[in-house]
Scaffold this active site. Structure first.
Site, short mmCIF file in Angstrom:
data_model
loop_
_atom_site.label_atom_id
_atom_site.label_comp_id
_atom_site.label_asym_id
_atom_site.label_seq_id
_atom_site.Cartn_x
_atom_site.Cartn_y
_atom_site.Cartn_z
N GLY A 1 -32.11 -26.97 -4.97
CA GLY A 1 -32.83 -28.08 -5.62
C GLY A 1 -33.30 -29.12 -4.62
O GLY A 1 -34.39 -29.69 -4.74
N SER B 1 -26.26 -30.15 -6.83
CA SER B 1 -27.68 -29.80 -7.05
C SER B 1 -27.73 -28.43 -7.70
O SER B 1 -26.74 -27.70 -7.72
CB SER B 1 -28.42 -29.73 -5.71
N ASP B 2 -28.87 -28.06 -8.24
CA ASP B 2 -29.07 -26.66 -8.60
C ASP B 2 -29.44 -25.92 -7.31
O ASP B 2 -29.62 -26.52 -6.24
CB ASP B 2 -30.13 -26.51 -9.70
N TYR B 3 -29.57 -24.63 -7.45
CA TYR B 3 -29.78 -23.72 -6.31
C TYR B 3 -31.02 -24.13 -5.49
O TYR B 3 -32.14 -24.00 -5.98
CB TYR B 3 -29.99 -22.34 -6.91
#
Ligand code: NOJ
Length: 765
Positions: free
Chosen positions: A311, A307-309
């Site tokens: 997310g 995932s992104d940070y």
């Protein structure tokens, strides 16, 4: 000095106690035969079989490094988990963390890895990740600028050096390249990608992945796994507002936003990062169609999706998940294998599995992907292979790396305008007033998204110009203005300096905090105090060269737009000042091209050359009633994609397409002649564009299909030769299947997307 044998090396790095622990660890024993083959997956399965569900959840949990200098926490103060180093060490000991990111320095990584392989129950090594976007301690031009080199070999070389430096500091996995197409310059994150064009973005994605991962296999100590991000269409944010909703058609996704990801995967990128944005109502982080149907079933990607940070946590704010537990379930079942920074997977996956809402098989699959990545990176063989404080000291910022940084910076500078051949400047015999907030001082040099390099290590303009000019004392520098605030008496001092000089070099633009993540702008202009400075200095009537500093294409106005010469110098990294001076004084000739179109006005955004014709096209030129044209801006880019002058004078002629017919299985060879009628050698980027004139799906007015860099001496001519194949004319038909339709195509070989160059029509049989 590294001791020679791998056993003694490990002893040397880890200390005897750690060696004993690691040598007898369950993970080590199972991995002993690991070689990436089918046997390896059996070994992984055996390891997984020994893991508790909590240990599995730990493997799919990635946290920002908690130690001093841990850059990610500093970058995002709203981070939900700001563990102390001691707490994080404890999480590692308990097997509750699979990896950490954006830590700084091999020593702390060494301590944490020792904890993992010595004290955790299964002794599974951690993976260390980081954002190494454009260099590590040696900082290269921001990726968008470097894409303007139109030189994938250069991009691969700088990525390779970034990997050599970063791996020496303990980094196994890089959150790069960003391969998002960016067609709206208001969006600040365009700096990390390769701009607006599909072909250039594909080529740069391929080069950067190869550079980061190297050619000797991921287990090489200087290889770091790449992560193509942000999947998908993060750059299509409405209004250019970072994190905003995205609503693009499946066709646009497949034709524009997906291809750079496919190129990255073709280059064997080991991982993919899901994007923050929603896609037509479904956040990418929980988008099963995107992360599973397309990525896994269609493209057969079996690497790791992270995932992104936070997310997954953001699914709640999206209004897509009611709470943390549901967010975890949605992201995980959609296909996000590893969660970055929220801690949600650690917290909720064990319970979700126990309740049967998440199948154990899915958890095992995600864990296997994390472990497989660690295995490929050689971490089971030697968890310390990239953690070596002595290499960290000797391998970074070497003279050779800095020389490449200077070369890369020179090749990223775009000459937008050069009236009366004002450039190159003479190295002696003229006095120069270097004016503007970017004239001197070590600020705003390395650019956004550089976690490990510092401005303090970079060379500013004044220093560079004085080093390259024959007479350093002939250059005086005056700030004249701040970036967005005037300086008292600044304009007067600048005007006086301009009056006393033969030539003015005006360094204006954006500070590095004005672009990058979360730095969208509605009006992409140079701030008013700098424009006032430019106007006053230009009014002296002295010949003026503008050096733009910027993280995006800008709308240029007034005295800046009207200057005799303009160079786009972006954020060029460690050797910024030297490289700019090389170009200014003609030690090197500009050869870069714009990777993104410069608009006349901000309101034209999104502005990109490969747009559709519409039913009422109004080609560049005067406005025609009831045609697609703004009332208050020309129907064109001020400086289009592909534009860039040289110190030569290149004339295109003699296009030759032979029969002008491309048969079903055949090729069409096209040639043109490029003559340098100027006084300086030039490296020209000849660009081949095609328009499918009539098709069952409307096609862009032009699409870049190929380009070639050619160096031509003054007075000489060179032939450029391109080969077009049927595959290059494919598009998605009404049934979304790749198709190519017989008919007429216009083809240009031209110096930019808006230039005529030479053109002709060919027929596809
Ligand atoms: C958020 C950014 O969107 C992403 O690109 C980056 O890799 C992570 N933060 C980690 O720093």
């Amino acid at each position: 000095m590294r001791p020679p044998s791998s056993v003694s090396r490990r002893a040397w790095l880890m200390g005897a106690g750690a060696v004993v622990a690691w040598a007898s660890s369950p993970a080590r024993a199972l991995m002993a035969q690991m070689d990436g083959s089918a046997a390896a997956s059996t070994d992984l399965n055996a390891l997984i079989a020994r893991m508790t569900v909590e240990e599995k959840a730990g493997q799919v949990t990635l946290m920002a490094a908690a130690w001093a200098g841990g850059a990610a926490n500093a970058l995002n103060p709203t981070s939900p988990s700001r563990a102390s180093f001691r707490q994080q060490m404890d999480d590692v000991r308990r097997g509750h963390v699979g990896g950490v990111f954006n830590g700084n320095g091999a020593e702390m990584a060494r301590q944490m890895q020792t904890m993992a392989v010595e004290k955790s129950r299964l002794k599974i090594p951690l993976i260390f990740a980081a954002d190494v976007i454009h260099g590590f301690r040696t900082v290269f031009p921001m990726p968008l600028a470097e894409a303007g080199s139109f030189d994938p070999e250069l991009a691969e070389r700088t990525a390779r050096i970034a990997a050599i430096e970063a791996t020496a500091a303990g980094i196994d996995w890089n959150f790069a390249p960003m391969v998002d197409i960016a067609r709206d310059q208001r969006w600040g994150r365009g700096i990390e990608g390769a701009g607006e064009d599909v072909l250039l973005s594909r080529i740069m994605a391929d080069a950067r992945v190869r550079g980061f991962q190297g050619h000797a296999g991921l287990a090489a100590p200087d290889a770091m796994a790449a992560c193509a991000k942000h999947f998908a269409a993060y750059g299509a944010a409405e209004g250019g507002l970072d994190y905003n909703s995205v609503d693009v058609s499946e066709r646009t996704l497949r034709e524009v936003y997906f291809p750079p990801f496919q190129a990255a995967l073709d280059a064997q990128a080991a991982t993919i990062m899901a994007s923050f944005n929603e896609l037509s109502g479904v956040p990418a982080t929980a988008n099963h169609w995107l992360l599973s149907d397309v990525l896994r079933d269609e493209w057969h990607f079996d690497g790791l999706v992270v995932s992104d940070y936070t997310g997954d946590m953001e699914l709640i704010a999206h209004g897509f998940a009611a709470d943390a537990r549901e967010a975890t379930k949605l992201a995980f079942l959609a296909g996000v294998d590893m969660s970055m920074q929220s801690g949600f997977y650690m917290e909720h996956l064990p319970d979700l599995v126990k309740s049967g809402e998440v199948p154990m098989a899915r958890l095992d699959q995600a864990v296997r992907r994390v472990l497989a990545l660690k295995a490929k990176l050689g971490l089971f063989d030697d968890p310390f292979r990239r953690i070596d404080p002595s290499r960290e000291k000797t391998l970074v910022r070497t003279p050779a790396h800095l020389e490449v940084a200077r070369d890369a910076a020179r090749r990223s500078i775009v000459l937008l305008k050069n009236e009366d051949d004002l450039l190159p400047l003479p190295r002696q015999g003229k006095t120069i007033a270097l004016i503007g907030p970017f004239a001197q001082g070590q600020r705003d040099l390395v650019g956004p998204w550089n976690v490990y390099g510092t401005d303090a290590d970079a060379i500013d303009l004044l220093t560079g110009m004085r080093a390259v000019a024959a007479d350093p004392d002939a250059i005086v520098a005056v700030d004249g203005s701040g970036v967005d605030k005037p300086i008292r008496g600044g304009i007067e001092a600048a005007v006086a300096a301009a009056q006393a000089a033969d030539i003015v070099v005006l360094a204006v633009g954006e500070s590095q905090t004005m672009s990058g993540e979360a730095q969208s702008r509605t009006d992409i202009v140079i701030p008013a105090p700098q424009m006032a400075l430019a106007g006053a200095v230009a009014a002296t009537g002295k010949p003026m060269v503008v050096l733009l500093r910027h993280g995006r294409a800008l709308a240029l106005h007034g005295a800046v737009k009207d200057a005799q010469a303009i160079l786009a110098t972006w954020f060029l990294g460690s050797m910024s000042g030297m490289a700019t001076a090389d170009i200014l004084f003609g030690l090197a000739s500009p050869s870069a091209r714009l990777p993104c179109s410069f608009p006349y006005e901000s309101g034209q955004e999104p502005l990109y050359y490969a747009h559709k014709n519409t039913g009422r096209p109004n080609p560049p030129g005067p406005r025609v009633a009831y045609k697609a044209h703004y009332r208050d801006a020309p129907n064109a880019a001020l400086y289009p994609f592909g534009h860039g002058l040289t110190y030569g004078e290149i004339v295109y002629s003699a296009i030759d397409m032979g029969t002008g017919r491309l048969s079903a299985g055949g090729e069409l060879t096209v040639t043109a002649t490029l003559r340098n009628s100027g006084r300086h050698e030039a490296t020209e980027v000849a660009q081949l564009y095609v328009q499918d004139i009539t098709a069952s799906i409307t096609r862009p007015v032009r699409e870049l299909k190929a380009f070639q860099r050619v160096t031509i001496k003054p007075g000489e001519s060179r032939e450029v030769r391109f080969t077009i194949r049927r595959e290059e004319l494919l598009f998605l038909g009404q049934d979304m299947q790749p198709t190519v339709e017989p008919g007429k195509f216009r083809l240009w070989i031209a110096p930019s997307a808006q230039a005529e160059g030479v053109s002709d029509i060919f027929t596809l049989a």
